[in-house]
Design a protein around this motif. Structure first.
Motif, short mmCIF file in Angstrom:
data_model
loop_
_atom_site.label_atom_id
_atom_site.label_comp_id
_atom_site.label_asym_id
_atom_site.label_seq_id
_atom_site.Cartn_x
_atom_site.Cartn_y
_atom_site.Cartn_z
N GLU A 148 0.81 -1.21 0.00
CA GLU A 148 0.00 0.00 0.00
C GLU A 148 0.85 1.27 0.00
N GLN A 149 2.05 1.20 0.56
CA GLN A 149 2.92 2.37 0.51
C GLN A 149 3.14 2.78 -0.94
N TRP A 150 3.48 1.82 -1.80
CA TRP A 150 3.68 2.10 -3.21
C TRP A 150 2.36 2.38 -3.92
N GLU A 151 1.37 1.54 -3.70
CA GLU A 151 0.11 1.66 -4.44
C GLU A 151 -0.56 3.00 -4.19
N PHE A 152 -0.49 3.51 -2.95
CA PHE A 152 -1.08 4.82 -2.67
C PHE A 152 -0.40 5.89 -3.51
N HIS A 153 0.92 5.89 -3.54
CA HIS A 153 1.66 6.89 -4.31
C HIS A 153 1.33 6.75 -5.80
N TRP A 154 1.29 5.53 -6.29
CA TRP A 154 0.97 5.29 -7.71
C TRP A 154 -0.44 5.79 -8.04
N ASN A 155 -1.40 5.42 -7.23
CA ASN A 155 -2.79 5.75 -7.53
C ASN A 155 -3.15 7.21 -7.31
N GLN A 160 -0.65 9.91 -6.90
CA GLN A 160 0.36 10.89 -7.30
C GLN A 160 0.89 10.68 -8.71
N LEU A 161 1.11 9.46 -9.11
CA LEU A 161 1.87 9.21 -10.33
C LEU A 161 1.05 8.80 -11.54
N ARG A 162 0.16 7.86 -11.39
CA ARG A 162 -0.49 7.25 -12.56
C ARG A 162 -1.11 8.30 -13.48
N ALA A 163 -1.92 9.18 -12.94
CA ALA A 163 -2.57 10.20 -13.78
C ALA A 163 -1.55 11.15 -14.40
N ARG A 164 -0.46 11.42 -13.68
CA ARG A 164 0.57 12.32 -14.21
C ARG A 164 1.33 11.70 -15.37
N LEU A 165 1.39 10.37 -15.42
CA LEU A 165 2.16 9.70 -16.47
C LEU A 165 1.32 9.35 -17.70
N GLU A 166 0.01 9.20 -17.52
CA GLU A 166 -0.84 8.69 -18.59
C GLU A 166 -0.77 9.50 -19.88
N SER A 167 -0.61 10.79 -19.80
CA SER A 167 -0.61 11.63 -21.00
C SER A 167 0.79 11.94 -21.52
N GLU A 219 12.89 3.45 -4.78
CA GLU A 219 13.36 3.67 -6.16
C GLU A 219 12.22 4.13 -7.07
N LEU A 220 11.08 3.47 -6.96
CA LEU A 220 9.94 3.83 -7.80
C LEU A 220 9.45 5.24 -7.50
N ILE A 221 9.28 5.55 -6.23
CA ILE A 221 8.80 6.88 -5.86
C ILE A 221 9.81 7.94 -6.29
N HIS A 222 11.07 7.68 -6.05
CA HIS A 222 12.14 8.64 -6.39
C HIS A 222 12.19 8.90 -7.90
N HIS A 223 12.38 7.86 -8.69
CA HIS A 223 12.60 8.05 -10.13
C HIS A 223 11.35 8.49 -10.87
N LEU A 224 10.20 7.99 -10.49
CA LEU A 224 8.98 8.40 -11.19
C LEU A 224 8.57 9.81 -10.78
N SER A 225 8.94 10.25 -9.61
CA SER A 225 8.73 11.66 -9.24
C SER A 225 9.65 12.55 -10.06
N GLU A 226 10.87 12.08 -10.34
CA GLU A 226 11.77 12.83 -11.23
C GLU A 226 11.14 12.97 -12.62
#
Length: 195
Positions: A14-21, A23-30, A168-175
């Motif tokens: 859930e630590q990762w899934e929360f950030h993905w759902n 913070q990240l997923r919508a930002r990456l989709e486009s 790693e996922l949170i760090h690099h995908l936030s970059e």
């Protein structure tokens, strides 16, 4: 709640899934191809067509390669969204999926790098799905098992690796998101974007 009752496996996922759902997923989709390849500085490492790379070391099995050299330069090379996604897909996820969850063996040298943003995001989602299913399958007991010789710290428990991958996922995908912001405020409004 007693710590013995806590579902540590669910908590780590859930630590990762929360950030993905959230913070990240919508930002990456486009993500566009222009953003994927955009370089805000000259000579950034990226993913390039095999015949277009001038990098001393070109890893990749397909039509595209990823820039690399060893030893790494000082200061480290700036990397594009394409390069950062390649690192996450291959070095963070796919190699661990192979080492721990029965996925096919991969390496930077054998990977077929994405020549466009949509393909890279598909590769990312595929590797994330394999990783999360593998972690879920460990249960709590599997989190205590040493990671083994395929990792730099073989005696560390699998929970340590899960936490490392989350970082790693949170760090690099936030970059990646930050680079998208930089692109939106600079390159997309000028003619100075470089590839």
């Amino acid at each position: 709640m007693d710590a013995d009752e806590l579902d540590w496996n669910r908590t780590l996922r859930e630590q990762w899934e929360f950030h993905w759902n959230h913070q990240l997923r919508a930002r990456l989709e486009s993500l566009t191809d222009d953003e994927y390849f955009w370089s805000p500085v000259p000579d950034a490492w990226t993913v390039r067509p095999r015949d277009g790379s001038t990098s001393p070391v070109r890893h990749g099995a397909g039509d595209f390669t990823v820039d690399y050299t060893f030893p790494e330069p000082v200061p480290a090379a700036f990397t594009t969204i394409a390069w950062r996604l390649a690192h996450v897909i291959v070095g963070v996820l796919a190699t661990r999926n192979a080492a721990h969850f029965g996925a096919p063996e991969v390496s930077y040298e054998t990977w077929e790098y994405a020549g466009d943003a949509a393909t890279a995001l598909d590769q990312l989602r595929t590797q994330l799905d394999i990783w999360l299913a593998g972690v879920a399958g460990l249960g709590d007991a599997g989190l205590r098992v040493p990671v083994g010789e395929k990792e730099p710290y073989p005696e560390a428990p699998m929970a340590d690796l899960v936490l490392h991958i989350n970082r790693e996922l949170i760090h690099h995908l936030s970059e990646v998101c930050l680079l998208r912001d930089l692109y939106a405020h600079t390159a997309s409004t000028t003619n100075g974007a470089t590839r």
